[in-house]
Write a protein that holds these residues in place. Structure first.
Motif, short mmCIF file in Angstrom:
data_model
loop_
_atom_site.label_atom_id
_atom_site.label_comp_id
_atom_site.label_asym_id
_atom_site.label_seq_id
_atom_site.Cartn_x
_atom_site.Cartn_y
_atom_site.Cartn_z
N LYS A 326 -15.88 -3.10 10.41
CA LYS A 326 -15.89 -2.84 12.16
C LYS A 326 -16.15 -4.03 12.82
O LYS A 326 -16.10 -4.05 14.06
CB LYS A 326 -16.97 -1.88 12.38
CG LYS A 326 -16.89 -0.33 11.95
CD LYS A 326 -18.01 0.48 12.19
CE LYS A 326 -17.82 1.77 11.74
NZ LYS A 326 -18.99 2.88 11.98
N GLY A 327 -16.50 -5.16 12.23
CA GLY A 327 -16.67 -6.19 13.00
C GLY A 327 -17.98 -6.50 13.77
O GLY A 327 -18.16 -7.38 14.62
N GLN A 328 -18.91 -5.55 13.13
CA GLN A 328 -20.50 -5.76 13.76
C GLN A 328 -21.33 -6.58 13.00
O GLN A 328 -22.51 -6.60 13.39
CB GLN A 328 -20.83 -4.46 14.02
CG GLN A 328 -19.67 -3.41 14.77
CD GLN A 328 -20.39 -2.00 15.00
OE1 GLN A 328 -21.48 -1.53 14.04
NE2 GLN A 328 -19.71 -1.17 15.43
N PHE A 329 -20.81 -7.11 11.78
CA PHE A 329 -21.79 -7.79 10.87
C PHE A 329 -20.86 -8.91 10.23
O PHE A 329 -19.64 -8.50 9.64
CB PHE A 329 -22.41 -7.03 9.94
CG PHE A 329 -23.71 -7.69 9.53
CD1 PHE A 329 -24.85 -7.58 9.85
CD2 PHE A 329 -23.41 -8.38 8.13
CE1 PHE A 329 -26.16 -8.06 9.58
CE2 PHE A 329 -24.76 -9.12 7.69
CZ PHE A 329 -26.01 -8.96 8.31
N ARG A 330 -21.24 -10.33 10.12
CA ARG A 330 -20.59 -11.32 9.62
C ARG A 330 -20.29 -10.98 8.22
O ARG A 330 -21.08 -10.93 7.47
CB ARG A 330 -21.12 -12.65 9.78
CG ARG A 330 -21.21 -12.92 11.45
CD ARG A 330 -21.60 -14.46 11.41
NE ARG A 330 -20.77 -15.76 10.77
CZ ARG A 330 -19.87 -16.12 11.34
NH1 ARG A 330 -19.63 -15.98 12.59
NH2 ARG A 330 -19.21 -16.89 10.72
#
Length: 480
Positions: A326-330
């Motif tokens: 979801k692009g919320q954690f690298r």
């Protein structure tokens, strides 16, 4: 009510047969006495001085299963020889000439029997009145209490043994394991404790991730070095960077004039535990990645890097892989943290640990509050059926609540909170009645599996064989 040719009262009635008024009064008195004896809930029987049965009320038959026709007109020695009764309190009263109480077995039922002598005007015993009380329920309760205490002792002994076993309990209070699921995790935890690889602890809230992190540090080569714990979700986002990496003097308004080292510097040489790592903002994840890659940090407001030597353990109850998608954690940080992933199972997935954990927490609470509260086995069975959304933390809190609010010396199913059986519970949508039936079904199946016959199983369960068969039909128990 049956008498032996009504001889008992005719002796009195004969005294007034020439006086119609006296006769009627005695007859009325006899009728009242008959009603009193017959209405007694307790079983009553009367024998004469020759130990012959002369009176038995309806309660006697209900309680003993012996019809009054079998008792009236027969001597007690004869009834003993026939096996109808095991012993006679009347014979003891006639012999010792005083009130006696014995435990008597009548057709398989244990009864508490008290015999009281009746004297005439010359001080001779004319009759013995016996009162019988069913003590089967009392014996059943005593048996259940004994079994409860035995079970409690068994689990406490198991806990004691677990403390001494490698793999069952690894140097840490609070981690009690009997299930293969958690023992496997404990072995892995101890194994990775000896190396400095990054560890990611995954598991629902309340499963004990911090306890496992503690174990890793205590079993590591860094055990005598600093151990710093950071809850990334509990620190405001705007302060998290300065708390983790420190700051130089004058870095921001309100900063300490001397500056301050961050948690990573404080943990130098030891271990840092980053709990709720999934809550870390994206911009800080970049700086954390630098620490993992270069083992150096830069304070807020600083211009030079500081080398740090730390072992990083992180934990989360969120799915980091989903957050990455979801692009919320690298993604790169996830791979760095996830070198050794350890999945800690939920309590409902390790039900074999529920009984020993229950008694472990109960023992702790009893020691804490200087109490001696016990817990019924039925409560343990309820615990085994419950979903435990809050896992071990929920169990510990519940047991503490039950101990401090208990109004007796034993925790029963009735002490459990209403929401424990709520239809909103993630287990099954059962009412209390349905839950009790399910517990009965489980106990009967286990007993039948062990004893194989309904007669033996009924004896073990403390009920009659017909009652067990009827209950099995009601609960639809066809195989076991």
């Amino acid at each position: 009510m049956i008498y032996s040719s009504e001889n008992l009262f005719r002796k009195f009635l004969d005294k007034g047969k020439d006086d119609s008024k006296t006769y009627e009064e005695l007859k009325q008195l006899y009728s009242i006495l008959e009603s009193i004896i017959e209405s007694s809930y307790d079983a009553i029987c009367v024998n004469d001085s020759n130990a012959m049965g002369v009176i038995a009320n309806e309660a006697y038959t209900r309680m003993t299963g012996v019809r009054r026709e079998e008792l009236i007109g027969k001597s007690l020695p004869q009834l003993i020889d026939e096996g109808t009764i095991s012993d006679s309190v009347t014979l003891k009263v006639l012999k010792e000439k005083r009130v006696k109480t014995i435990i008597q077995n009548i057709r398989g039922k244990e009864l508490l029997v008290t015999g009281s002598p009746v004297y005439d005007e010359n001080g001779k015993i004319t009759h013995v009145v016996s009162n019988l009380r069913d003590i089967s329920d009392l014996n059943k309760l005593k048996s259940e209490l004994y079994e409860s205490r035995v079970l409690t002792k068994k689990y406490l002994n198991e806990i004691k043994e677990l403390k001494q076993k490698e793999g069952a309990r690894l140097m840490m209070d609070g981690i009690i394991a009997q299930s293969k699921e958690i023992i496997k995790v404990l072995h892995l935890t101890k194994k990775v404790a000896n190396v400095d690889s990054a560890v990611l602890l995954n598991g629902e809230s309340g499963v004990g991730k911090e306890v496992f992190a503690n174990m890793i540090h205590i079993n590591s080569k860094r055990v005598n070095k600093p151990y710093v714990k950071v809850n990334c979700g509990a620190i405001p986002e705007q302060l998290l960077e300065s708390e983790l990496f420190g700051y130089e003097k004058g870095a921001f308004t309100g900063a300490d004039i001397k500056g301050k080292p961050g948690y990573f510097e404080q943990a130098h040489g030891g271990t840092i535990f980053l709990d709720e790592i999934g809550e870390m903002p994206l911009e800080l994840q970049v700086k954390l990645l630098r620490v993992l890659q270069e083992y150096e940090i830069m304070r807020v407001g600083g211009t030079k890097t500081v080398k740090v030597d730390v072992r990083i353990i992180s934990a989360t109850n969120r799915n980091l892989q989903e957050l990455v998608e979801k692009g919320q954690f690298r993604k790169d940080l996830f791979y760095r943290l996830n070198i050794v992933p350890i999945e800690i199972p939920a309590l409902r997935s390790r039900r074999a640990d529920i009984p020993p954990l229950t008694y472990y927490f109960l023992n702790n609470m009893n020691e804490k509050y200087k109490m001696n509260i016990r817990i019924q086995p039925e409560v343990i069975r309820c615990f085994e059926e419950y979903h435990w959304p809050g896992n071990i933390r929920e169990m510990e809190n519940l047991i503490e609540r039950l101990v401090v609010t208990s109004d007796g010396e034993e925790i029963t199913v009735n002490h459990l909170p209403e929401d424990f059986f709520s239809k909103d519970s993630p287990t099954k949508e059962w009412s209390l009645k349905e839950l009790v039936e399910e517990l009965e079904r489980k106990v009967i199946k286990e007993t039948m599996k062990e004893y194989r016959t309904t007669r033996k199983a009924a004896n073990k369960l403390g009920i009659s064989q017909p009652a067990l068969v009827k209950k099995m039909q009601k609960l639809k128990i066809n195989e076991y």
